[in-house]
Scaffold this motif. Structure first.
Motif, mmCIF file in Angstrom:
data_model
loop_
_atom_site.group_PDB
_atom_site.id
_atom_site.type_symbol
_atom_site.label_atom_id
_atom_site.label_comp_id
_atom_site.label_asym_id
_atom_site.label_seq_id
_atom_site.Cartn_x
_atom_site.Cartn_y
_atom_site.Cartn_z
ATOM 1 N N ALA A 136 0.828 -1.206 0.000
ATOM 2 C CA ALA A 136 0.000 0.000 0.000
ATOM 3 C C ALA A 136 0.863 1.257 0.000
ATOM 4 O O ALA A 136 0.599 2.225 -0.720
ATOM 5 N N LYS A 137 1.922 1.249 0.790
ATOM 6 C CA LYS A 137 2.796 2.425 0.881
ATOM 7 C C LYS A 137 3.560 2.659 -0.417
ATOM 8 O O LYS A 137 3.810 3.807 -0.803
ATOM 9 N N TRP A 138 3.933 1.579 -1.104
ATOM 10 C CA TRP A 138 4.602 1.745 -2.395
ATOM 11 C C TRP A 138 3.649 2.361 -3.411
ATOM 12 O O TRP A 138 4.074 3.123 -4.286
ATOM 13 N N LEU A 139 2.362 2.029 -3.316
ATOM 14 C CA LEU A 139 1.363 2.667 -4.192
ATOM 15 C C LEU A 139 1.318 4.174 -3.936
ATOM 16 O O LEU A 139 1.292 4.971 -4.870
ATOM 17 N N VAL A 140 1.296 4.547 -2.645
ATOM 18 C CA VAL A 140 1.249 5.969 -2.290
ATOM 19 C C VAL A 140 2.507 6.674 -2.782
ATOM 20 O O VAL A 140 2.447 7.798 -3.309
ATOM 21 N N LEU A 141 3.654 6.035 -2.637
ATOM 22 C CA LEU A 141 4.913 6.631 -3.091
ATOM 23 C C LEU A 141 4.862 6.923 -4.594
ATOM 24 O O LEU A 141 5.309 7.978 -5.045
ATOM 25 N N GLU A 142 4.295 5.983 -5.361
ATOM 26 C CA GLU A 142 4.171 6.214 -6.804
ATOM 27 C C GLU A 142 3.243 7.379 -7.104
ATOM 28 O O GLU A 142 3.468 8.145 -8.055
ATOM 29 N N ALA A 143 2.186 7.532 -6.297
ATOM 30 C CA ALA A 143 1.278 8.671 -6.479
ATOM 31 C C ALA A 143 2.019 9.982 -6.233
ATOM 32 O O ALA A 143 1.816 10.973 -6.947
ATOM 33 N N ARG A 144 2.902 9.996 -5.226
ATOM 34 C CA ARG A 144 3.667 11.208 -4.937
ATOM 35 C C ARG A 144 4.635 11.529 -6.086
ATOM 36 O O ARG A 144 4.827 12.680 -6.463
ATOM 37 N N LYS A 145 5.268 10.488 -6.625
ATOM 38 C CA LYS A 145 6.190 10.700 -7.744
ATOM 39 C C LYS A 145 5.434 11.268 -8.948
ATOM 40 O O LYS A 145 5.911 12.196 -9.614
ATOM 41 N N LEU A 146 4.265 10.696 -9.218
ATOM 42 C CA LEU A 146 3.504 11.139 -10.373
ATOM 43 C C LEU A 146 2.991 12.567 -10.198
ATOM 44 O O LEU A 146 3.048 13.375 -11.125
ATOM 45 N N ARG B 238 -3.960 4.492 -12.587
ATOM 46 C CA ARG B 238 -3.818 3.377 -11.629
ATOM 47 C C ARG B 238 -2.777 2.376 -12.130
ATOM 48 O O ARG B 238 -1.985 1.839 -11.344
ATOM 49 N N SER B 239 -2.789 2.131 -13.424
ATOM 50 C CA SER B 239 -1.806 1.190 -13.986
ATOM 51 C C SER B 239 -0.386 1.684 -13.768
ATOM 52 O O SER B 239 0.520 0.902 -13.461
ATOM 53 N N LEU B 240 -0.173 3.002 -13.921
ATOM 54 C CA LEU B 240 1.144 3.573 -13.661
ATOM 55 C C LEU B 240 1.560 3.352 -12.215
ATOM 56 O O LEU B 240 2.693 2.958 -11.922
ATOM 57 N N LEU B 241 0.633 3.612 -11.290
ATOM 58 C CA LEU B 241 0.945 3.455 -9.866
ATOM 59 C C LEU B 241 1.253 1.999 -9.540
ATOM 60 O O LEU B 241 2.203 1.698 -8.811
ATOM 61 N N GLU B 242 0.437 1.091 -10.076
ATOM 62 C CA GLU B 242 0.617 -0.335 -9.773
ATOM 63 C C GLU B 242 1.892 -0.890 -10.393
ATOM 64 O O GLU B 242 2.582 -1.707 -9.778
ATOM 65 N N ALA B 243 2.221 -0.431 -11.605
ATOM 66 C CA ALA B 243 3.477 -0.858 -12.231
ATOM 67 C C ALA B 243 4.670 -0.371 -11.420
ATOM 68 O O ALA B 243 5.654 -1.097 -11.226
ATOM 69 N N GLY B 244 4.581 0.861 -10.924
ATOM 70 C CA GLY B 244 5.661 1.389 -10.090
ATOM 71 C C GLY B 244 5.792 0.638 -8.784
ATOM 72 O O GLY B 244 6.905 0.360 -8.317
ATOM 73 N N ALA B 245 4.650 0.295 -8.166
ATOM 74 C CA ALA B 245 4.681 -0.463 -6.911
ATOM 75 C C ALA B 245 5.249 -1.861 -7.144
ATOM 76 O O ALA B 245 5.986 -2.399 -6.312
ATOM 77 N N PHE B 246 4.920 -2.447 -8.308
ATOM 78 C CA PHE B 246 5.469 -3.756 -8.664
ATOM 79 C C PHE B 246 6.990 -3.687 -8.784
ATOM 80 O O PHE B 246 7.715 -4.560 -8.309
ATOM 81 N N THR B 247 7.472 -2.611 -9.413
ATOM 82 C CA THR B 247 8.914 -2.405 -9.544
ATOM 83 C C THR B 247 9.566 -2.271 -8.168
ATOM 84 O O THR B 247 10.653 -2.801 -7.932
ATOM 85 N N SER B 248 8.894 -1.559 -7.252
ATOM 86 C CA SER B 248 9.428 -1.405 -5.888
ATOM 87 C C SER B 248 9.529 -2.758 -5.188
ATOM 88 O O SER B 248 10.501 -3.025 -4.480
ATOM 89 N N LEU B 249 8.526 -3.605 -5.405
ATOM 90 C CA LEU B 249 8.563 -4.943 -4.809
ATOM 91 C C LEU B 249 9.740 -5.743 -5.359
ATOM 92 O O LEU B 249 10.488 -6.376 -4.594
ATOM 93 N N CYS B 250 9.925 -5.707 -6.687
ATOM 94 C CA CYS B 250 11.045 -6.444 -7.296
ATOM 95 C C CYS B 250 12.388 -5.884 -6.818
ATOM 96 O O CYS B 250 13.314 -6.654 -6.516
ATOM 97 N N ASP B 251 12.498 -4.558 -6.761
ATOM 98 C CA ASP B 251 13.740 -3.946 -6.274
ATOM 99 C C ASP B 251 14.034 -4.374 -4.837
ATOM 100 O O ASP B 251 15.189 -4.660 -4.478
#
Length: 557
Positions: free
Chosen positions: A74-84, A181-194
């Motif tokens: 959830a927090k990685w999703l929020v982080l992507e929202a802040r970046k965007l 939403r797809s942008l946020l979720e793709a970014g959160a997915f990248t954070s998980l992999c990283d």
């Protein structure tokens, strides 16, 4: 699939070095907008897997074993929202819908993100599924704090409380457009992999499977499943009129299998990762793994098989596919900013709220940059690598400094690839490497750079021919590396960094936002690199062969 290291397996560094220079199929053949869909779908699969195991998979056990839990997703999703939203603020928000979307993103906080990840509000989930942690669980959780994902609380806070009045049930789905939403979720997915790449030694797949029912291999397989879905959708929606570009995308998606997906998830080929990081499972690990099979993710083996032969990685001249880095902020600025295909003249958000980059920044006919050959001489040089980071200096990163080691690895890889020619006229040797970390402080940066340049003529043993700093080149008030560098260099090399910016901007339209500089101080060349480890590699592949020629000229002068 359990990755246990066989006794007769040994590390082949030659194999790893060679394969690490191969072209990545995933990023070279699958367009950025399609990759975003794959990664967003895979993020959904992770969340759905955990939703279905709400009773059997507890957050505290997830954190103890893998260093992340549902709350981190959830927090990685929020982080992507802040970046965007930060990226949007750098553009002219002329359209009313752009300003509205910015307000929605800045009103998006942990509660709204958690509702998407958990499938209900966190408070409801907690009452229904959370269990009182035992003393043993708490002790294990505390003892594994070094691998826990770190989140900046200030960033996670809502930036627009005024938007709270429009928060409704399922805010995420009802307010944020699908493309965003797809942008946020793709970014959160990248954070998980990283996160999992950075913990390759600490987090073993077998322990992840035992506790959570999925592991890195499952994440790779979910990527493949999404590829099959998207390929099928394209075939159905355009069955009567499939363009050459669509045919190329379908071919790439159908050829995309577990091996290619695993390379993206692991950050290298799975066979290499296994040799370097997998540990032989103990009897206790195997027993726990076998007893937890009821929660293991199930994957359709037939669906995972490639549906056609993998296309060659050479550029297909008939198909002009524009690809970009799949992160939300630019590697060359420490922060990756996503780019998308568009025919407009300025960065903006379209009517369906997908972010666009001007097409005039993209040259369809441009060829990949080919660096110059190494100098035809026997060149030995000394290297200084300076990491500039408050957090790295304070040892706040759980994985330690990653930028400095990334610089060293990239340089050594380049030397290995350029080092010798068939006629034996070229020999490149780095005979000494000095490394240090300093905070984002002007005086301390200048002091270290000056000592490596031997400005005061007191210690010739510490002089570095080439000095590469990493970090502090962005727009934060604390980013002062370029200013510190300019205060000590005697001659600035503006053309060097301008050329790097020009080449990088072909794939990263906002690459020119990097403020790094280069210059000569005494007998040393100083260059500012970004702080992002991936950005370091991209820049050095372009820059370092040129630096070798500059170093040769200085030594012969």
């Amino acid at each position: 699939m359990i990755d246990t290291l066989k006794p007769n397996e040994s590390i082949s560094m030659d194999l790893i070095t060679m394969s690490s220079r191969e072209i990545n199929f995933y990023k070279s053949k699958i367009p950025a907008d399609v990759r975003i869909k794959l990664e967003a779908g895979s993020f959904h699969s992770v969340c759905e897997h955990l939703r279905q195991r709400s009773d059997s998979v507890q957050n505290i056990d997830l954190m103890a074993v893998s260093g992340f839990c549902r709350n981190c997703l959830a927090k990685w999703l929020v982080l992507e929202a802040r970046k965007l939203s930060s990226t949007m603020r750098q553009t002219n928000l002329e359209k009313e819908e752009d300003a509205k979307l910015l307000s929605i993103l800045e009103s998006f906080g942990y509660d709204e993100a958690a509702e998407e990840v958990y499938g209900c509000s966190y408070s409801i989930w907690k009452k229904a599924h959370s269990k009182q942690a035992s003393e043993q669980q708490m002790n294990l959780y505390k003892s594994t704090s070094s691998i826990h994902a770190k989140h900046v609380k200030d960033i996670l806070q809502k930036q627009n409380e005024g938007g709270a009045s429009i928060v409704t049930s399922k805010y995420y789905i009802s307010k944020i457009p699908h493309e965003t939403r797809s942008l946020l979720e793709a970014g959160a997915f990248t954070s998980l992999c990283d996160h999992l790449r950075n913990l390759s030694n600490e987090v073993q797949n077998i322990d992840m499977m035992t506790i959570s029912g999925f592991c890195r291999n499952c994440i790779a397989k979910w990527l493949v499943i999404e590829a099959r879905k998207i390929s099928s959708d394209i075939k159905k929606s355009k069955s009567s009129d499939i363009s050459n570009e669509d045919k190329a995308i379908i071919a790439s998606l159908d050829a995309f299998g577990y091996d290619e997906a695993a390379e993206e998830v692991y950050g290298c080929k799975y066979s290499e990762w296994k040799i370097l990081h997998a540990k032989k499972a103990t009897e206790d690990q195997m027993r726990k793994y076998d007893s937890s099979k009821s929660i293991h993710a199930i994957h359709d083996k037939e669906l995972l098989k490639p549906e056609c032969k993998r296309p060659a990685l050479a550029v297909n001249k008939e198909v002009k596919t524009k690809t970009f880095s799949n992160n939300l902020q630019s590697n060359v600025c420490c922060q990756d900013i996503e780019g998308f295909d568009t025919s407009s003249d300025s960065p903006h958000f379209t009517e369906n709220n997908s972010i666009c980059v001007p097409s005039k920044l993209i040259d369809d006919n441009s060829k990949s940059y080919v660096p110059p050959p190494a100098p035809k001489s026997r060149l030995s040089f000394s290297l200084g690598i300076l990491t500039v980071s408050d957090r790295a200096f304070a040892n706040e990163y759980q994985s330690g400094d990653l930028s400095g080691p990334a610089v060293e690895k990239s340089v050594l890889d380049i030397i290995n690839s350029l080092g010798k020619t068939k006629d034996n006229q070229t020999s490149i040797i780095c005979d000494n490497i000095q490394k240090d970390i300093v905070p984002d402080d002007m005086d301390k940066i200048k002091m270290k750079l000056s000592s490596w340049c031997n400005v005061d003529q007191t210690n010739t043993d510490s002089v570095c021919d080439i000095i590469l700093s990493t970090g502090g080149t962005g727009f934060s008030p604390r980013d002062v590396t370029p200013e510190a560098t300019l205060e000590i260099v005697e001659r600035e090399c503006r053309g060097l960094m301008a050329w790097v910016s020009s080449v990088c901007s072909r794939d990263q339209p906002l690459a020119p936002l990097s403020r790094g500089v280069a210059g000569i101080c005494g007998k040393s060349i100083i260059v500012n690199l970004p702080g992002n480890p991936r950005g370091v590699s991209e820049v050095l592949n372009i820059l370092f062969p040129l630096l070798l020629h500059a170093c040769k000229d200085m030594k012969e002068g």
